[in-house]
Enzyme design. Structure first.
Site, PDB file in Angstrom:
ATOM      1  N   ASP A 142     -12.270   4.131   7.684  1.00  8.73           N
ATOM      2  CA  ASP A 142     -12.304   5.337   8.504  1.00  8.73           C
ATOM      3  C   ASP A 142     -13.686   6.022   8.526  1.00  8.73           C
ATOM      4  OD1 ASP A 142     -11.070   7.544   9.917  1.00  8.73           O
ATOM      5  OD2 ASP A 142     -11.431   8.638   8.056  1.00  8.73           O
ATOM      6  N   THR A 165     -10.366  -2.274   4.590  1.00  5.38           N
ATOM      7  CA  THR A 165     -10.011  -1.314   3.540  1.00  5.38           C
ATOM      8  C   THR A 165      -8.731  -1.794   2.872  1.00  5.38           C
ATOM      9  OG1 THR A 165      -9.176   0.899   2.981  1.00  5.38           O
ATOM     10  CG2 THR A 165      -8.942   0.252   5.269  1.00  5.38           C
ATOM     11  N   ILE A 166      -8.699  -1.638   1.565  1.00  5.01           N
ATOM     12  CA  ILE A 166      -7.462  -1.995   0.875  1.00  5.01           C
ATOM     13  C   ILE A 166      -6.324  -1.060   1.282  1.00  5.01           C
ATOM     14  CG2 ILE A 166      -8.601  -3.024  -1.146  1.00  5.01           C
ATOM     15  CD1 ILE A 166      -7.802  -0.384  -2.667  1.00  5.01           C
ATOM     16  N   ASP A 167      -6.679   0.123   1.830  1.00  2.00           N
ATOM     17  CA  ASP A 167      -5.655   1.141   2.109  1.00  2.00           C
ATOM     18  C   ASP A 167      -4.770   0.802   3.322  1.00  2.00           C
ATOM     19  OD1 ASP A 167      -6.955   2.495   0.070  1.00  2.00           O
ATOM     20  OD2 ASP A 167      -8.168   3.699   1.448  1.00  2.00           O
ATOM     21  N   MET A 209      -3.835   2.755  -5.553  1.00  6.04           N
ATOM     22  CA  MET A 209      -4.696   3.471  -4.603  1.00  6.04           C
ATOM     23  C   MET A 209      -4.034   3.564  -3.228  1.00  6.04           C
ATOM     24  SD  MET A 209      -8.534   2.175  -5.452  1.00  6.04           S
ATOM     25  CE  MET A 209      -9.540   3.002  -6.679  1.00  6.04           C
ATOM     26  N   HIS A 312      -9.832   0.469  -9.633  1.00  6.33           N
ATOM     27  CA  HIS A 312     -10.692  -0.416  -8.839  1.00  6.33           C
ATOM     28  C   HIS A 312     -10.401  -1.899  -9.042  1.00  6.33           C
ATOM     29  CE1 HIS A 312     -12.701   3.447  -8.569  1.00  6.33           C
ATOM     30  NE2 HIS A 312     -13.199   3.003  -7.436  1.00  6.33           N
ATOM     31  N   GLN A 314      -7.924  -3.157  -8.010  1.00  2.00           N
ATOM     32  CA  GLN A 314      -7.315  -3.502  -6.713  1.00  2.00           C
ATOM     33  C   GLN A 314      -8.346  -3.937  -5.679  1.00  2.00           C
ATOM     34  OE1 GLN A 314      -3.990  -0.256  -5.942  1.00  2.00           O
ATOM     35  NE2 GLN A 314      -5.471   0.377  -7.471  1.00  2.00           N
TER      36      GLN A 314
HETATM   37  O1  F6P Z   1     -10.590   3.608   0.460  1.00  8.47           O
HETATM   38  C1  F6P Z   1     -10.540   2.709  -0.607  1.00  8.47           C
HETATM   39  C2  F6P Z   1     -10.347   3.446  -1.904  1.00  8.47           C
HETATM   40  O2  F6P Z   1     -10.265   2.480  -2.943  1.00  8.47           O
HETATM   41  C3  F6P Z   1      -9.136   4.346  -1.944  1.00  8.47           C
HETATM   42  O3  F6P Z   1      -7.926   3.671  -2.113  1.00  8.47           O
HETATM   43  C4  F6P Z   1      -9.496   5.258  -3.088  1.00  8.47           C
HETATM   44  O4  F6P Z   1      -8.858   6.486  -2.951  1.00  8.47           O
HETATM   45  C5  F6P Z   1     -10.993   5.402  -2.954  1.00  8.47           C
HETATM   46  O5  F6P Z   1     -11.436   4.299  -2.184  1.00  8.47           O
HETATM   47  C6  F6P Z   1     -11.734   5.426  -4.254  1.00  8.47           C
HETATM   48  O6  F6P Z   1     -13.065   5.657  -3.982  1.00  8.47           O
HETATM   49  P1  F6P Z   1     -14.244   5.500  -5.064  1.00  8.47           P
HETATM   50  O7  F6P Z   1     -14.568   4.047  -5.156  1.00  8.47           O
HETATM   51  O8  F6P Z   1     -15.353   6.311  -4.495  1.00  8.47           O
HETATM   52  O9  F6P Z   1     -13.719   6.023  -6.360  1.00  8.47           O
END
Ligand code: F6P
Length: 388
Positions: A142, A165-167, A209, A312, A314
């Site tokens: 996004d 994105t994994i999301d 996540m 992470h 994931q």
């Molecule tokens: O958007 C991917 C993601 O892993 C989300 O699931 C999580 O909320 C965020 O990024 C974590 O971000 P960062 O790597 O900055 O901690």
């Protein structure tokens, strides 16, 4: 007869059963494209880079890689990507280009410590012009696609987005690559947590996540046989979770497994924020609901509980076969869009076909799990509690 050789020279060839003469009479104009990976890393980024370089160069494109997302675009960090540089990339996690979820050229940090910076987009545009880059491929979620859209709007810079994105929370596409791998990792974690849950008669909670969407929790929860799946789209009640645990105890099952999305929150409550990251397109980082829940289940219900925050893990490591294939399809489709001049778009998966959608339709609205999603209904029908 005119032919184009592997160096894009147009050659005049005279043939009369045998080659008589060959001479260069021109050159094919080669398009130059750039590719950057932005936002959080995810499995499949290298697979998409590989696909773009292979499809691009074999169609006469010069491909530049931009290092460290939009940061590298401003700092002029470019490397030319040639087919020999991408050997062995398909199974590799991370991104050889590097990435960041902090650098926005329209609000660029001057130093790492300041939250608000300057508009450095003219500098980024100049760097692209200096390399002769006509079209920019942005592999992002996004935040990165929002920045890409701004370049498209403000400078008419031809853009093609590639959804990662994994999301799995981007609109207009049924899948972002990286998601399948994250679900597999979370599912394996659930399988492993089952053994401790069963041996110790505990409630084991896995926090996954997903930001504001519950896709990872929902899919991993179903695949990993969770008893409760808590997602941001369905605020939960402790009483509902207690009822499920009790129901299992009544059936002689002394353990329970709960998957909680990082964005899940109780009815009347709020999402749990782990930290605020200055300079990021979305400054909020969620996290912590799993441990809060474990404490409440233990204190208020008297059931021994433990929480594992998968974090992470994931996003790390080798992509699944599904993600490798999807990333390869997206890369090839992005090159096809460039060649057709079909820019201002994002490649997407719809009804299992690769299509392009206007990038304007993608930005600024996360794709959440519909509360009547087929997988939620399937879960409910096999007795999964969604905490409501
Ligand atoms: O958007 C991917 C993601 O892993 C989300 O699931 C999580 O909320 C965020 O990024 C974590 O971000 P960062 O790597 O900055 O901690």
């Amino acid at each position: 007869m005119k032919v184009v050789d592997r160096n894009n020279r147009i050659m005049e060839v005279e043939l009369d059963k045998k080659l008589i003469a060959i001479k260069q009479v021109g050159a094919v104009e080669m398009k130059t494209i750039g590719i950057l990976t932005g936002g959080g890393d995810c499995p499949g980024l290298n697979a998409v880079i590989r696909s773009v370089v292979k499809a691009g160069t074999s169609n006469g494109l010069t491909v530049w890689g931009i290092k460290n997302g939009f940061g590298g675009l401003i700092e002029n960090e470019f490397i030319q990507l040639l087919p020999e540089q991408i050997s062995g990339l398909l199974p590799r996690g991370g991104t050889i280009l590097g990435t960041t979820n902090r650098d926005n050229p329209f609000n660029y940090r001057v130093s790492r410590d300041i939250a608000h910076g300057e508009d450095q987009s003219p500098r980024a545009m100049q760097n692209l012009r200096d390399r002769g880059i006509e079209t920019l491929l942005v592999v992002g979620g996004d935040g990165s696609l929002r920045i890409a859209y701004e370049f498209w709007q403000k400078y008419k810079l031809p853009i093609v987005g590639i959804p990662k994105t994994i999301d799995n929370d981007l609109p207009e596409t049924e899948r972002t690559f990286g998601f399948d791998t994250a679900v597999s990792i979370a599912t394996e974690a659930l399988d492993r947590l089952h053994t401790t849950a069963e041996s110790h008669h505990r409630c084991m909670i896995l926090e996954v996540m997903g930001r504001y969407a519950g896709w990872i929790a929902l899919h991993a929860g179903i695949a990993g046989g969770a008893d409760c799946i808590l997602i941001p789209e369905i605020p939960f009640m402790l009483e509902a979770i207690a009822a499920k645990i009790q129901q299992r105890r009544n059936q002689g099952k002394q353990f329970s497994i709960v998957v909680v999305a990082e964005g899940a929150y109780p009815v009347g409550g709020e999402m749990t924020i782990a930290r605020v990251v200055a300079g990021s397109t979305d400054t909020i980082r969620l996290g912590g609901i799993g441990n809060k829940l474990a404490a409440r289940i233990e204190e208020e219900l008297g059931i021994e509980s433990r929480c594992t925050v998968l974090g992470h893990l994931q996003r790390g490591g080798s992509p699944t076969a599904y993600d490798r294939i999807l990333a390869t399809r997206y890369g090839a489709a992005a090159v096809k869009a460039v060649l057709a001049g079909n820019t201002g778009t994002m490649v997407a998966l719809q009804a299992n076909s690769i299509v392009t959608v206007p990038i304007s339709s993608v930005v600024g609205k996360p794709r959440l799990v519909p509360v009547d999603h087929e997988l939620i209904l399937a879960g409910r029908s096999i007795g999964v509690s969604f905490g409501d």
